[in-house]
Scaffold this motif. Structure first.
Motif, PDB file in Angstrom:
ATOM      1  N   ALA A  56       6.678  -9.382  -7.487  1.00  0.00           N
ATOM      2  CA  ALA A  56       5.301  -9.381  -7.982  1.00  0.00           C
ATOM      3  C   ALA A  56       4.313  -9.272  -6.823  1.00  0.00           C
ATOM      4  CB  ALA A  56       5.033 -10.647  -8.796  1.00  0.00           C
ATOM      5  N   ILE A  57       4.552 -10.013  -5.751  1.00  0.00           N
ATOM      6  CA  ILE A  57       3.685  -9.930  -4.568  1.00  0.00           C
ATOM      7  C   ILE A  57       3.778  -8.538  -3.945  1.00  0.00           C
ATOM      8  CG2 ILE A  57       3.376 -10.777  -2.195  1.00  0.00           C
ATOM      9  CD1 ILE A  57       4.262 -13.560  -3.323  1.00  0.00           C
ATOM     10  N   GLY A  58       4.991  -8.011  -3.855  1.00  0.00           N
ATOM     11  CA  GLY A  58       5.175  -6.661  -3.308  1.00  0.00           C
ATOM     12  C   GLY A  58       4.434  -5.608  -4.112  1.00  0.00           C
ATOM     13  N   LEU A  59       4.473  -5.747  -5.432  1.00  0.00           N
ATOM     14  CA  LEU A  59       3.740  -4.811  -6.277  1.00  0.00           C
ATOM     15  C   LEU A  59       2.240  -4.924  -6.031  1.00  0.00           C
ATOM     16  CD1 LEU A  59       3.738  -2.732  -8.569  1.00  0.00           C
ATOM     17  CD2 LEU A  59       3.717  -4.645 -10.183  1.00  0.00           C
ATOM     18  N   GLY A  60       1.752  -6.158  -5.956  1.00  0.00           N
ATOM     19  CA  GLY A  60       0.325  -6.360  -5.680  1.00  0.00           C
ATOM     20  C   GLY A  60      -0.078  -5.814  -4.319  1.00  0.00           C
ATOM     21  N   LEU A  61       0.739  -6.059  -3.308  1.00  0.00           N
ATOM     22  CA  LEU A  61       0.440  -5.538  -1.971  1.00  0.00           C
ATOM     23  C   LEU A  61       0.461  -4.017  -1.937  1.00  0.00           C
ATOM     24  CD1 LEU A  61       2.426  -7.966   0.351  1.00  0.00           C
ATOM     25  CD2 LEU A  61      -0.048  -7.714   0.198  1.00  0.00           C
ATOM     26  N   THR A  62       1.425  -3.426  -2.631  1.00  0.00           N
ATOM     27  CA  THR A  62       1.506  -1.963  -2.669  1.00  0.00           C
ATOM     28  C   THR A  62       0.246  -1.374  -3.285  1.00  0.00           C
ATOM     29  OG1 THR A  62       3.907  -2.055  -2.850  1.00  0.00           O
ATOM     30  CG2 THR A  62       2.853   0.001  -3.496  1.00  0.00           C
ATOM     31  N   ILE A  63      -0.193  -1.953  -4.390  1.00  0.00           N
ATOM     32  CA  ILE A  63      -1.394  -1.443  -5.052  1.00  0.00           C
ATOM     33  C   ILE A  63      -2.615  -1.618  -4.159  1.00  0.00           C
ATOM     34  CG2 ILE A  63      -2.968  -1.816  -6.990  1.00  0.00           C
ATOM     35  CD1 ILE A  63      -0.400  -2.504  -8.643  1.00  0.00           C
ATOM     36  N   SER A  64      -2.792  -2.824  -3.598  1.00  0.00           N
ATOM     37  CA  SER A  64      -3.982  -3.067  -2.784  1.00  0.00           C
ATOM     38  C   SER A  64      -3.974  -2.252  -1.492  1.00  0.00           C
ATOM     39  CB  SER A  64      -4.146  -4.555  -2.488  1.00  0.00           C
ATOM     40  OG  SER A  64      -3.052  -5.023  -1.754  1.00  0.00           O
ATOM     41  N   MET A  65      -2.808  -2.153  -0.843  1.00  0.00           N
ATOM     42  CA  MET A  65      -2.747  -1.385   0.401  1.00  0.00           C
ATOM     43  C   MET A  65      -2.876   0.114   0.158  1.00  0.00           C
ATOM     44  SD  MET A  65       0.138  -3.527   2.531  1.00  0.00           S
ATOM     45  CE  MET A  65       0.151  -2.411   3.932  1.00  0.00           C
ATOM     46  N   SER A  66      -2.431   0.585  -0.990  1.00  0.00           N
ATOM     47  CA  SER A  66      -2.560   2.012  -1.277  1.00  0.00           C
ATOM     48  C   SER A  66      -4.022   2.393  -1.507  1.00  0.00           C
ATOM     49  CB  SER A  66      -1.707   2.408  -2.470  1.00  0.00           C
ATOM     50  OG  SER A  66      -2.176   1.789  -3.645  1.00  0.00           O
ATOM     51  N   VAL A  67      -4.794   1.459  -2.031  1.00  0.00           N
ATOM     52  CA  VAL A  67      -6.236   1.715  -2.211  1.00  0.00           C
ATOM     53  C   VAL A  67      -6.915   1.792  -0.845  1.00  0.00           C
ATOM     54  CG1 VAL A  67      -8.382   0.715  -3.079  1.00  0.00           C
ATOM     55  CG2 VAL A  67      -6.331   0.680  -4.496  1.00  0.00           C
ATOM     56  N   ILE A  68      -6.492   0.925   0.075  1.00  0.00           N
ATOM     57  CA  ILE A  68      -7.114   0.857   1.397  1.00  0.00           C
ATOM     58  C   ILE A  68      -6.661   2.011   2.298  1.00  0.00           C
ATOM     59  CG2 ILE A  68      -7.270  -0.510   3.524  1.00  0.00           C
ATOM     60  CD1 ILE A  68      -6.959  -3.010   1.703  1.00  0.00           C
ATOM     61  N   GLY A  70      -3.889   4.455   1.605  1.00  0.00           N
ATOM     62  CA  GLY A  70      -3.034   5.504   1.055  1.00  0.00           C
ATOM     63  C   GLY A  70      -1.683   4.936   0.635  1.00  0.00           C
ATOM     64  N   ILE A  71      -1.094   5.573  -0.337  1.00  0.00           N
ATOM     65  CA  ILE A  71       0.128   5.059  -0.950  1.00  0.00           C
ATOM     66  C   ILE A  71       1.295   4.976   0.032  1.00  0.00           C
ATOM     67  CG2 ILE A  71       0.893   7.305  -1.843  1.00  0.00           C
ATOM     68  CD1 ILE A  71       1.293   3.979  -3.681  1.00  0.00           C
ATOM     69  N   TRP A  72       1.442   5.957   0.925  1.00  0.00           N
ATOM     70  CA  TRP A  72       2.612   5.974   1.809  1.00  0.00           C
ATOM     71  C   TRP A  72       2.542   4.893   2.876  1.00  0.00           C
ATOM     72  CZ3 TRP A  72       6.397   7.911  -0.460  1.00  0.00           C
ATOM     73  CH2 TRP A  72       6.237   8.988  -1.316  1.00  0.00           C
ATOM     74  N   SER A  73       1.340   4.513   3.285  1.00  0.00           N
ATOM     75  CA  SER A  73       1.240   3.452   4.291  1.00  0.00           C
ATOM     76  C   SER A  73       1.678   2.111   3.718  1.00  0.00           C
ATOM     77  CB  SER A  73      -0.186   3.347   4.820  1.00  0.00           C
ATOM     78  OG  SER A  73      -1.062   2.925   3.795  1.00  0.00           O
ATOM     79  N   ALA A  74       1.612   1.965   2.421  1.00  0.00           N
ATOM     80  CA  ALA A  74       2.010   0.719   1.769  1.00  0.00           C
ATOM     81  C   ALA A  74       3.424   0.781   1.207  1.00  0.00           C
ATOM     82  CB  ALA A  74       1.033   0.399   0.646  1.00  0.00           C
ATOM     83  N   LEU A  75       3.754   1.896   0.612  1.00  0.00           N
ATOM     84  CA  LEU A  75       4.987   1.994  -0.159  1.00  0.00           C
ATOM     85  C   LEU A  75       6.249   1.848   0.681  1.00  0.00           C
ATOM     86  CD1 LEU A  75       5.693   2.399  -3.109  1.00  0.00           C
ATOM     87  CD2 LEU A  75       5.927   4.831  -2.653  1.00  0.00           C
ATOM     88  N   VAL A  76       6.318   2.552   1.789  1.00  0.00           N
ATOM     89  CA  VAL A  76       7.550   2.572   2.578  1.00  0.00           C
ATOM     90  C   VAL A  76       7.923   1.184   3.115  1.00  0.00           C
ATOM     91  CG1 VAL A  76       8.650   3.525   4.646  1.00  0.00           C
ATOM     92  CG2 VAL A  76       7.340   5.013   3.115  1.00  0.00           C
ATOM     93  N   PRO A  77       7.034   0.474   3.834  1.00  0.00           N
ATOM     94  CA  PRO A  77       7.465  -0.824   4.353  1.00  0.00           C
ATOM     95  C   PRO A  77       7.735  -1.869   3.273  1.00  0.00           C
ATOM     96  CG  PRO A  77       5.177  -0.408   4.929  1.00  0.00           C
ATOM     97  CD  PRO A  77       5.703   0.825   4.289  1.00  0.00           C
ATOM     98  N   ILE A  78       6.973  -1.853   2.206  1.00  0.00           N
ATOM     99  CA  ILE A  78       7.152  -2.857   1.161  1.00  0.00           C
ATOM    100  C   ILE A  78       8.429  -2.593   0.367  1.00  0.00           C
ATOM    101  CG2 ILE A  78       6.177  -3.786  -0.979  1.00  0.00           C
ATOM    102  CD1 ILE A  78       3.408  -3.472   0.402  1.00  0.00           C
ATOM    103  N   VAL A  79       8.683  -1.341   0.037  1.00  0.00           N
ATOM    104  CA  VAL A  79       9.910  -1.009  -0.688  1.00  0.00           C
ATOM    105  C   VAL A  79      11.130  -1.303   0.179  1.00  0.00           C
ATOM    106  CG1 VAL A  79      11.262   0.905  -1.648  1.00  0.00           C
ATOM    107  CG2 VAL A  79       8.858   0.651  -2.259  1.00  0.00           C
TER     108      VAL A  79
END
Length: 103
Positions: A56-68, A70-79
């Motif tokens: 749940a935290i990872g999903l929230g971080l991915t969404i918030s970081m992708s807004v800030i 871009g999606i790839w800067s958040a998605l790769v490290p969190i996944v």
């Protein structure tokens, strides 16, 4: 993974995961009897439930970081982090499910 863990936990606690060769923690000990299967699933899915807040935290971080940034800067490290945690959690869950089934 979040949904799989929630559904698996609910079914394991209710005792509604039938003994099978596809879904659940399948070891020789858990497949020995219906009681062993139920004990192993309860313990295994309870351990898996520990990762529900992490996902749940990872999903929230991915969404918030992708807004800030871009999606790839958040998605790769969190996944990648969630995948490593998932593998470790699965290993622990399998060992504990097996031990619970052997009691």
């Amino acid at each position: 993974m979040l949904a799989i863990n929630v559904v698996g936990l609910i079914q394991a606690l209710r005792g509604t995961i039938p003994r099978n060769s596809i879904v659940g923690f399948r070891t020789r000990a858990t497949q020995r009897s219906d009681a062993s299967w139920a004990a192993g699933q309860r313990v295994g899915w309870s351990v898996r439930a520990l990762l529900i807040p992490v996902y749940a935290i990872g999903l929230g971080l991915t969404i918030s970081m992708s807004v800030i940034g871009g999606i790839w800067s958040a998605l790769v490290p969190i996944v990648a982090s969630c995948a490593v945690l998932d593998i470790l959690d699965s290993a622990v869950a399998i060992v504990l499910a097996n031990r619970a089934a052997m009691r």
